[in-house]
Write a protein that holds these residues in place. Structure first.
Motif, PDB file in Angstrom:
ATOM      1  N   VAL A  85       0.827  -1.217   0.000  1.00 11.66           N
ATOM      2  CA  VAL A  85       0.000   0.000   0.000  1.00 11.66           C
ATOM      3  C   VAL A  85       0.855   1.259   0.000  1.00 11.66           C
ATOM      4  CG1 VAL A  85      -1.924  -1.160   1.145  1.00 11.66           C
ATOM      5  CG2 VAL A  85      -0.236   0.083   2.536  1.00 11.66           C
ATOM      6  N   GLY A  86       2.180   1.084   0.143  1.00 14.79           N
ATOM      7  CA  GLY A  86       3.081   2.229   0.031  1.00 14.79           C
ATOM      8  C   GLY A  86       3.471   2.888   1.327  1.00 14.79           C
ATOM      9  N   LEU A  87       3.171   2.280   2.482  1.00 13.91           N
ATOM     10  CA  LEU A  87       3.466   2.926   3.761  1.00 13.91           C
ATOM     11  C   LEU A  87       4.893   2.701   4.241  1.00 13.91           C
ATOM     12  CD1 LEU A  87       0.137   2.348   5.732  1.00 13.91           C
ATOM     13  CD2 LEU A  87       1.088   4.540   4.976  1.00 13.91           C
ATOM     14  N   ILE A  88       5.548   1.639   3.789  1.00 21.42           N
ATOM     15  CA  ILE A  88       6.942   1.417   4.174  1.00 21.42           C
ATOM     16  C   ILE A  88       7.780   1.225   2.919  1.00 21.42           C
ATOM     17  CG2 ILE A  88       6.271   0.361   6.373  1.00 21.42           C
ATOM     18  CD1 ILE A  88       7.095  -2.351   5.187  1.00 21.42           C
ATOM     19  N   GLY A  89       9.089   1.308   3.096  1.00 21.99           N
ATOM     20  CA  GLY A  89      10.000   1.139   1.980  1.00 21.99           C
ATOM     21  C   GLY A  89      10.597   2.438   1.492  1.00 21.99           C
ATOM     22  N   HIS A  90      10.462   3.516   2.283  1.00 15.23           N
ATOM     23  CA  HIS A  90      10.971   4.836   1.878  1.00 15.23           C
ATOM     24  C   HIS A  90      12.277   5.178   2.591  1.00 15.23           C
ATOM     25  CE1 HIS A  90       7.056   5.021   0.098  1.00 15.23           C
ATOM     26  NE2 HIS A  90       6.519   4.793   1.283  1.00 15.23           N
ATOM     27  N   GLY A  91      12.783   4.210   3.306  1.00 17.52           N
ATOM     28  CA  GLY A  91      14.081   4.322   3.957  1.00 17.52           C
ATOM     29  C   GLY A  91      14.551   2.914   4.243  1.00 17.52           C
TER      30      GLY A  91
ATOM     31  N   ARG B 259       9.560  19.863   8.981  1.00 19.77           N
ATOM     32  CA  ARG B 259       9.480  19.852   7.518  1.00 19.77           C
ATOM     33  C   ARG B 259       9.613  18.416   7.014  1.00 19.77           C
ATOM     34  NH1 ARG B 259      11.005  25.000   4.944  1.00 19.77           N
ATOM     35  NH2 ARG B 259      11.128  26.563   6.604  1.00 19.77           N
ATOM     36  N   PRO B 260       8.666  17.952   6.194  1.00 18.74           N
ATOM     37  CA  PRO B 260       8.782  16.598   5.637  1.00 18.74           C
ATOM     38  C   PRO B 260       9.923  16.516   4.631  1.00 18.74           C
ATOM     39  CG  PRO B 260       6.901  17.735   4.678  1.00 18.74           C
ATOM     40  CD  PRO B 260       7.428  18.628   5.762  1.00 18.74           C
ATOM     41  N   ALA B 261      10.491  15.322   4.523  1.00 22.40           N
ATOM     42  CA  ALA B 261      11.568  15.108   3.550  1.00 22.40           C
ATOM     43  C   ALA B 261      11.018  14.931   2.152  1.00 22.40           C
ATOM     44  CB  ALA B 261      12.385  13.880   3.953  1.00 22.40           C
ATOM     45  N   GLY B 262       9.707  14.661   2.058  1.00 16.28           N
ATOM     46  CA  GLY B 262       9.091  14.491   0.754  1.00 16.28           C
ATOM     47  C   GLY B 262       7.679  13.973   0.895  1.00 16.28           C
ATOM     48  N   LEU B 263       7.028  13.771  -0.246  1.00 17.12           N
ATOM     49  CA  LEU B 263       5.665  13.245  -0.279  1.00 17.12           C
ATOM     50  C   LEU B 263       5.667  11.911  -1.017  1.00 17.12           C
ATOM     51  CD1 LEU B 263       3.488  16.375  -1.176  1.00 17.12           C
ATOM     52  CD2 LEU B 263       3.555  15.182   1.025  1.00 17.12           C
ATOM     53  N   ILE B 264       4.833  10.975  -0.547  1.00 20.36           N
ATOM     54  CA  ILE B 264       4.678   9.687  -1.210  1.00 20.36           C
ATOM     55  C   ILE B 264       3.196   9.462  -1.482  1.00 20.36           C
ATOM     56  CG2 ILE B 264       6.710   8.643  -0.126  1.00 20.36           C
ATOM     57  CD1 ILE B 264       4.688   7.223   1.795  1.00 20.36           C
ATOM     58  N   LYS B 265       2.895   8.514  -2.347  1.00 19.86           N
ATOM     59  CA  LYS B 265       1.530   8.086  -2.583  1.00 19.86           C
ATOM     60  C   LYS B 265       1.316   6.767  -1.841  1.00 19.86           C
ATOM     61  CE  LYS B 265      -0.041  11.257  -5.436  1.00 19.86           C
ATOM     62  NZ  LYS B 265      -1.209  12.098  -5.102  1.00 19.86           N
ATOM     63  N   ALA B 266       0.272   6.714  -1.003  1.00 20.15           N
ATOM     64  CA  ALA B 266      -0.023   5.501  -0.246  1.00 20.15           C
ATOM     65  C   ALA B 266      -1.530   5.283  -0.189  1.00 20.15           C
ATOM     66  CB  ALA B 266       0.551   5.594   1.169  1.00 20.15           C
TER      67      ALA B 266
ATOM     68  N   VAL C 261       6.552  12.348   4.407  1.00 22.35           N
ATOM     69  CA  VAL C 261       7.526  11.474   5.063  1.00 22.35           C
ATOM     70  C   VAL C 261       8.475  12.334   5.879  1.00 22.35           C
ATOM     71  CG1 VAL C 261       9.385   9.815   4.726  1.00 22.35           C
ATOM     72  CG2 VAL C 261       7.386   9.747   3.231  1.00 22.35           C
ATOM     73  N   TYR C 262       8.644  11.984   7.165  1.00 18.07           N
ATOM     74  CA  TYR C 262       9.547  12.712   8.062  1.00 18.07           C
ATOM     75  C   TYR C 262      10.698  11.797   8.472  1.00 18.07           C
ATOM     76  CZ  TYR C 262       5.697  16.058   8.558  1.00 18.07           C
ATOM     77  OH  TYR C 262       4.704  16.984   8.319  1.00 18.07           O
ATOM     78  N   HIS C 263      11.885  12.379   8.557  1.00 20.22           N
ATOM     79  CA  HIS C 263      13.042  11.662   9.083  1.00 20.22           C
ATOM     80  C   HIS C 263      13.106  11.875  10.590  1.00 20.22           C
ATOM     81  CE1 HIS C 263      14.851  10.224   5.390  1.00 20.22           C
ATOM     82  NE2 HIS C 263      14.663  11.415   4.832  1.00 20.22           N
ATOM     83  N   ARG C 264      13.173  10.795  11.346  1.00 16.49           N
ATOM     84  CA  ARG C 264      13.155  10.901  12.814  1.00 16.49           C
ATOM     85  C   ARG C 264      14.338  11.725  13.326  1.00 16.49           C
ATOM     86  NH1 ARG C 264      10.689   7.515  16.883  1.00 16.49           N
ATOM     87  NH2 ARG C 264      10.666   8.797  18.763  1.00 16.49           N
ATOM     88  N   VAL C 265      15.493  11.572  12.716  1.00 13.51           N
ATOM     89  CA  VAL C 265      16.684  12.264  13.208  1.00 13.51           C
ATOM     90  C   VAL C 265      16.560  13.778  13.061  1.00 13.51           C
ATOM     91  CG1 VAL C 265      18.233  10.324  12.806  1.00 13.51           C
ATOM     92  CG2 VAL C 265      17.839  11.979  10.970  1.00 13.51           C
ATOM     93  N   ALA C 266      15.652  14.239  12.184  1.00 14.11           N
ATOM     94  CA  ALA C 266      15.489  15.678  11.966  1.00 14.11           C
ATOM     95  C   ALA C 266      14.459  16.292  12.909  1.00 14.11           C
ATOM     96  CB  ALA C 266      15.083  15.950  10.512  1.00 14.11           C
ATOM     97  N   LEU C 267      13.736  15.483  13.654  1.00 15.49           N
ATOM     98  CA  LEU C 267      12.695  16.001  14.536  1.00 15.49           C
ATOM     99  C   LEU C 267      13.287  16.487  15.851  1.00 15.49           C
ATOM    100  CD1 LEU C 267       9.883  13.341  13.961  1.00 15.49           C
ATOM    101  CD2 LEU C 267      10.108  15.612  12.926  1.00 15.49           C
ATOM    102  N   ARG C 268      12.705  17.550  16.400  1.00 13.69           N
ATOM    103  CA  ARG C 268      13.162  18.149  17.651  1.00 13.69           C
ATOM    104  C   ARG C 268      11.983  18.299  18.613  1.00 13.69           C
ATOM    105  NH1 ARG C 268      17.038  16.604  15.720  1.00 13.69           N
ATOM    106  NH2 ARG C 268      18.943  17.714  15.095  1.00 13.69           N
ATOM    107  N   ALA C 269      12.294  18.500  19.860  1.00 12.74           N
ATOM    108  CA  ALA C 269      11.255  18.667  20.873  1.00 12.74           C
ATOM    109  C   ALA C 269      10.344  19.834  20.506  1.00 12.74           C
ATOM    110  CB  ALA C 269      11.895  18.901  22.242  1.00 12.74           C
ATOM    111  N   GLY C 270       9.045  19.617  20.545  1.00 11.82           N
ATOM    112  CA  GLY C 270       8.077  20.652  20.215  1.00 11.82           C
ATOM    113  C   GLY C 270       7.569  20.602  18.791  1.00 11.82           C
TER     114      GLY C 270
ATOM    115  N   ASP D  34       0.434  16.677  11.382  1.00  9.77           N
ATOM    116  CA  ASP D  34      -0.795  15.887  11.334  1.00  9.77           C
ATOM    117  C   ASP D  34      -0.626  14.656  10.450  1.00  9.77           C
ATOM    118  OD1 ASP D  34      -2.157  17.719  12.948  1.00  9.77           O
ATOM    119  OD2 ASP D  34      -2.767  18.942  11.212  1.00  9.77           O
ATOM    120  N   GLY D  35      -1.494  13.671  10.695  1.00 12.16           N
ATOM    121  CA  GLY D  35      -1.541  12.499   9.855  1.00 12.16           C
ATOM    122  C   GLY D  35      -2.510  12.704   8.695  1.00 12.16           C
ATOM    123  N   PRO D  36      -2.437  11.905   7.653  1.00 12.70           N
ATOM    124  CA  PRO D  36      -1.541  10.752   7.564  1.00 12.70           C
ATOM    125  C   PRO D  36      -0.090  11.184   7.367  1.00 12.70           C
ATOM    126  CG  PRO D  36      -2.677  11.049   5.476  1.00 12.70           C
ATOM    127  CD  PRO D  36      -3.279  12.043   6.435  1.00 12.70           C
ATOM    128  N   ALA D  37       0.802  10.399   7.926  1.00 11.39           N
ATOM    129  CA  ALA D  37       2.230  10.697   7.820  1.00 11.39           C
ATOM    130  C   ALA D  37       3.017   9.416   8.057  1.00 11.39           C
ATOM    131  CB  ALA D  37       2.638  11.765   8.829  1.00 11.39           C
TER     132      ALA D  37
END
Length: 681
Positions: free
Chosen positions: A374-380, A615-622, A633-642, A646-649
C-alpha cells in the motif's frame, strides 16, 4: 570502565543496546537473525559495533541476552516430540485440563490440542499421598514398559509428572535416575524440579512446555556461548527471564521455561523504564516483532506481574511479567483457507526467507508485505540498512492472494491489515477486561520492528487515547534486557489454615527460602551489590478454588503476626472483588520470595528544542483507509522537541517505520518520544 551489552534475538531481527559505563550513554544496532546458524547474528553485530563505535569485545564487562526462541517454538508448535509419564489413573491430566472453553467469547472456540497427545502418555505404578508420604514406590517394570513405548513412538525427551510431587519429588527423581541409566540420550524433565506447585494440571503443563522447548533452547544457548567465546567476550552471558530479571546460562538450560517469555519480558521492562522516566502513568506496551505481538499493562512506570500468562494457546504457571502474546507479527503469513476466507498467521516467514519484500527468497505474503504494497513502508532502509524493501516483490506476493479473493492488490493488502488487527483486537480486549481497563485512559507504547508500523491502526480500533513511539523503538527490548535486575523466584507449598499455630512453620519456611535466594544471588550469580527481598503468599478463603497473591511484610513474619497476614488478604480480596469476609477461615497455600540485585541504568537524554516547524523530507503516494493519498515522510533524526504535524504521515528511522493515520496528530516531547493522539472530530 567498559561496555554493558544487551541483545534481544527475535524471529526476524537481532537487536543490540550498548551502555557505555563512562557516561551512561547508549548505542544501538539491528541485524538480521540467523535461525539457521544461531550465534552468527551476535558475531555479526559485535563486529559492526567494534568497527562502527569502538566497542571492543574484550572491553565488554556485562552481557545480557533475551530471545524469543522458546515462545516462537510454542506459538508455531515446532518443539520436540515428548512423552509424558503420569501416575496410573491420572493419564488424562492434559486432556481434562480445567474443562474450560477457550476462548469463552467464541462460540466456535476449541480447546487447543495438547503438546503431548494421549497416545504418548504412559502409566507408571507409583503413588504419593497429599502429605508427601510414599504410599507406593515406583514400579520399575512400568518404567521400562513406558520407555519402550516412548522409543517406539520416536520421542525425543520425557516429562515426568506425578500426583502430589510438589510435596515430595522422590518418586519423580527415582524415575529420572532409572531413565538416566537406561536411556542416557533422552532428556528427562521432572515437574517437581521445574516448578513445584500444587495442582496437577498446572504443574504438568508447565513441565511439558519446559521440556517442549528445552532441546531447541539448549542448542541455541550452546551456539550462542560459542559465538561469544570466539569473539573474545570475557563476560559470562546472562539470559533474561519471564519475570523481568536475568539469570545465568546454566540455570537457563535447566529451567528453560523461565525464559519462555524472555524476549517479551525484556520489552516490557524497557517500556516500563521509558514510561517511568517520561512520566507516563497509564501505558499498554505493544511489542510487535516478526512472529508475535505482545501486550502488557504498565501503571506508574511499573509492569504488572502474575502467573498463568498465555503463550500461544497455553498458560505457563510461573511468575512472569503479565504479558499477552498473540501470533500476529510483521512476518505473519497471510493465506486463503479452503473456504476462500483470508487468514493471517500463526506461521511466520521469520528472517529467512522473510517477507517477500525483503528480497531474500520469500514468496508468501506477510503483514509487512501488505504495508509495503500500500506504500506505507520502503521509503528508507530498515534494520540499520540490513533490509532494502522491494515493493514490487511485495505486490507480487499480495497479487497471488488477490486473484482467488476477487480483489485488487490494494484491497487485499488492506484486508490483510484488517484481519491482523481483528486478531489482536480480540486478545487485547480480553486483556483490558481482565485488568478492568478503560482503553480511553491508556496509550500504546509501541516498539519492536513492526510495533510503530501497526500501532495506530490497533489504537483506533480499541478507541485508545493514542500511541507513544520512543526514540529507538526497534531495539527497546534489548535495552530492557540490559537494565533488567538479577532476579529469581522461590516457592514452597504449605496448604495450611492461617492461624497462630502456623507462625513457627511460616518463619522457618521463609528463612529457608531466604537462604536459598541468597545462595542463588551470591554463589550462583556472583552478585555482591545491593539486593531486595519481596515476600508474598497465595491465600484464599476456605472453600475457594483459587488464591490471591498477597504482599507480606518481613516484620509480620518475624513477630508471628498472623492477624496482619489475614487483614492484608482481606484488603486485597476487597480491592479485587469488591467484598471480603473477615469471619471466614483463611487458607495459606504457597509462600513466595523474590530476590533482586540492582543493575546500572542509562540516563535518558533530552532532545534539543525545535527552532522551526517540522518539515517533511518528501511526499509519497499511499493507499490508506480505502483511498490513495499524498502522505508526507519525516526523518526521525530531523525532529526536535516541540515539533508537531498531522496524519496521515510516515516517520522513518534506522530501526523501524511509524505509520500515522488520518485524523491523528503528532507531537515530539522533550525526551524525543512521538506522542500520537486522535484529533477530535
Amino acid at each position: 570502565m567498559g561496555f554493558r551489552v544487551g541483545v534481544d534475538i527475535g524471529g526476524s531481527f537481532t537487536d543490540f543496546a550498548v551502555l557505555d559505563e563512562k557516561d551512561n550513554s547508549v548505542r544501538t544496532l539491528k541485524v538480521l537473525s540467523r535461525p539457521d546458524k544461531p550465534g552468527a547474528e551476535v558475531t555479526q553485530g559485535l563486529s559492526i559495533l567494534a568497527r562502527r563505535d569502538g566497542v571492543a569485545p574484550a572491553d565488554i564487562s556485562y552481557f545480557t541476552h533475551g530471545t524469543t526462541v522458546g515462545i516462537n517454538a510454542v506459538i508455531q508448535r515446532t518443539g520436540v516430540k515428548l512423552a509424558l509419564l503420569a501416575t496410573r489413573g491420572f493419564e488424562d491430566v492434559l486432556e481434562v485440563g480445567r474443562l474450560k472453553i477457550t476462548p469463552i467469547h467464541n462460540l466456535y472456540g476449541r480447546r487447543p490440542e495438547p503438546l503431548i497427545p494421549r497416545d504418548r502418555v504412559y502409566s507408571i505404578d507409583e503413588r504419593m499421598d497429599r502429605d508427601g508420604q510414599v504410599q507406593l514406590a515406583v514400579g520399575v517394570d512400568s518404567v521400562g514398559t513406558a520407555l519402550a513405548q516412548a522409543r517406539d513412538h520416536g520421542c525425543d525427551a520425557i516429562v515426568v509428572a506425578f500426583l502430589h510431587s510438589y510435596r515430595n519429588g522422590a518418586n519423580e527423581r527415582a524415575v529420572k535416575a532409572l531413565l538416566a541409566d537406561w536411556a542416557p540420550d533422552l532428556p528427562v524433565f521432572c515437574s517437581s524440579e521445574i516448578w513445584p506447585i500444587i495442582r496437577e494440571y498446572e504443574r504438568t503443563l508447565t513441565a511439558v512446555i519446559s521440556g517442549y522447548v528445552q532441546p531447541r533452547v539448549d542448542h541455541y544457548l550452546t551456539s550462542f556461548e560459542s559465538a561469544l567465546a570466539q569473539m573474545g567476550v570475557p563476560a559470562a552471558p546472562r539470559i533474561t527471564k519471564s519475570n523481568g530479571g536475568v539469570m545465568g546460562v546454566a540455570q537457563a538450560r535447566a529451567e528453560c521455561v523461565q525464559m519462555v517469555l524472555s524476549g517479551t519480558a525484556s520489552g516490557v521492562i524497557g517500556a516500563s523504564y521509558v514510561a517511568a522516566c517520561c512520566g507516563m502513568p497509564r501505558v499498554l506496551s505493544l511489542d510487535i516483532g516478526g512472529t508475535s505481538a505482545d501486550v502488557a499493562v504498565i501503571l506508574e512506570g511499573q509492569p504488572q506481574y502474575g502467573t498463568g500468562e498465555v503463550v500461544g494457546e497455553f498458560q505457563i504457571h510461573i511468575p512472569s511479567v503479565s504479558v499477552t502474546s498473540i501470533g500476529q507479527g510483521g512476518g505473519s503469513i497471510a493465506w486463503v483457507d479452503h473456504h476462500g476466507v483470508l487468514k493471517v498467521g500463526p506461521d511466520s516467514a521469520g528472517s529467512s526467507p522473510g517477507p517477500a519484500c525483503y528480497g531474500r527468497g520469500g514468496r508468501n505474503a506477510t503483514i509487512t508485505d501488505a504495508y509495503a504494497a500500500v506504500g506505507l513502508i520502503g521509503h528508507g532502509e530498515l534494520g540499520y540498512n540490513s533490509i532494502h524493501v522491494d515493493r514490487d516483490k511485495a505486490t507480487a506476493a499480495i497479487a497471488r492472494l488477490a486473484e482467488p479473493l476477487g480483489m485488487t492488490v490494494f484491497e487485499t493488502a488492506e484486508n490483510i491489515m484488517r484481519v491482523a488487527n481483528s486478531e489482536m483486537y480480540a486478545d487485547v480486549s480480553a486483556l483490558l477486561s481482565r485488568f478492568g481497563i478503560d482503553p480511553r485512559e491508556y496509550q500504546f507504547l509501541a516498539f519492536g520492528g513492526a510495533g510503530p508500523m501497526m500501532a495506530c491502526y490497533l489504537a483506533r480500533e480499541l478507541n485508545m487515547q493514542g500511541v507513544v513511539v520512543p526514540p529507538t523503538p526497534g531495539v527497546l527490548s534489548a535495552l530492557g534486557g540490559l537494565i533488567a535486575d538479577l532476579k529469581n523466584d522461590f516457592i514452597r507449598t504449605v496448604y495450611r489454615d492461617l492461624d497462630a499455630s502456623v507462625a513457627p512453620m511460616l518463619g522457618e519456611a521463609f528463612a529457608e527460602l531466604e537462604q536459598r535466594a541468597l545462595h542463588w544471588l551470591h554463589s550462583d550469580q556472583g552478585f555482591t551489590g545491593e539486593h531486595s527481598l519481596v515476600l508474598s503468599a497465595d491465600l484464599r478463603y476456605l472453600g475457594q478454588s483459587f488464591e490471591i497473591e498477597t504482599h507480606l511484610e518481613a516484620d509480620w513474619i518475624a513477630r508471628g503476626d498472623m492477624r496482619a497476614l489475614a487483614e492484608a488478604f482481606h484488603c486485597e480480596h476487597e480491592r479485587l472483588f469488591g467484598h471480603s469476609d473477615t469471619s471466614a477461615t483463611v487458607q495459606l497455600i504457597n509462600l513466595r520470595l523474590v530476590i533482586a540485585g540492582a543493575t546500572p541504568k542509562p540516563v535518558l537524554r533530552e532532545l534539543p528544542a525545535a527552532d522551526a516547524p517540522a518539515r517533511p523530507a518528501g511526499l509519497i503516494k499511499a493507499y490508506v483507509d480505502g483511498a490513495m493519498r499524498s502522505v508526507p515522510v519525516y526523518h526521525r533524526v530531523a525532529l526536535r522537541a516541540g515539533h508537531c504535524f498531522d496524519g496521515p504521515a510516515v516517520v522513518i528511522q534506522d530501526d523501524c517505520t511509524a505509520c500515522v493515520l488520518p485524523a491523528m496528530a503528532v507531537t515530539v516531547d522533550r525526551w524525543g518520544n512521538l506522542i500520537i493522539s486522535f484529533v477530535p472530530s
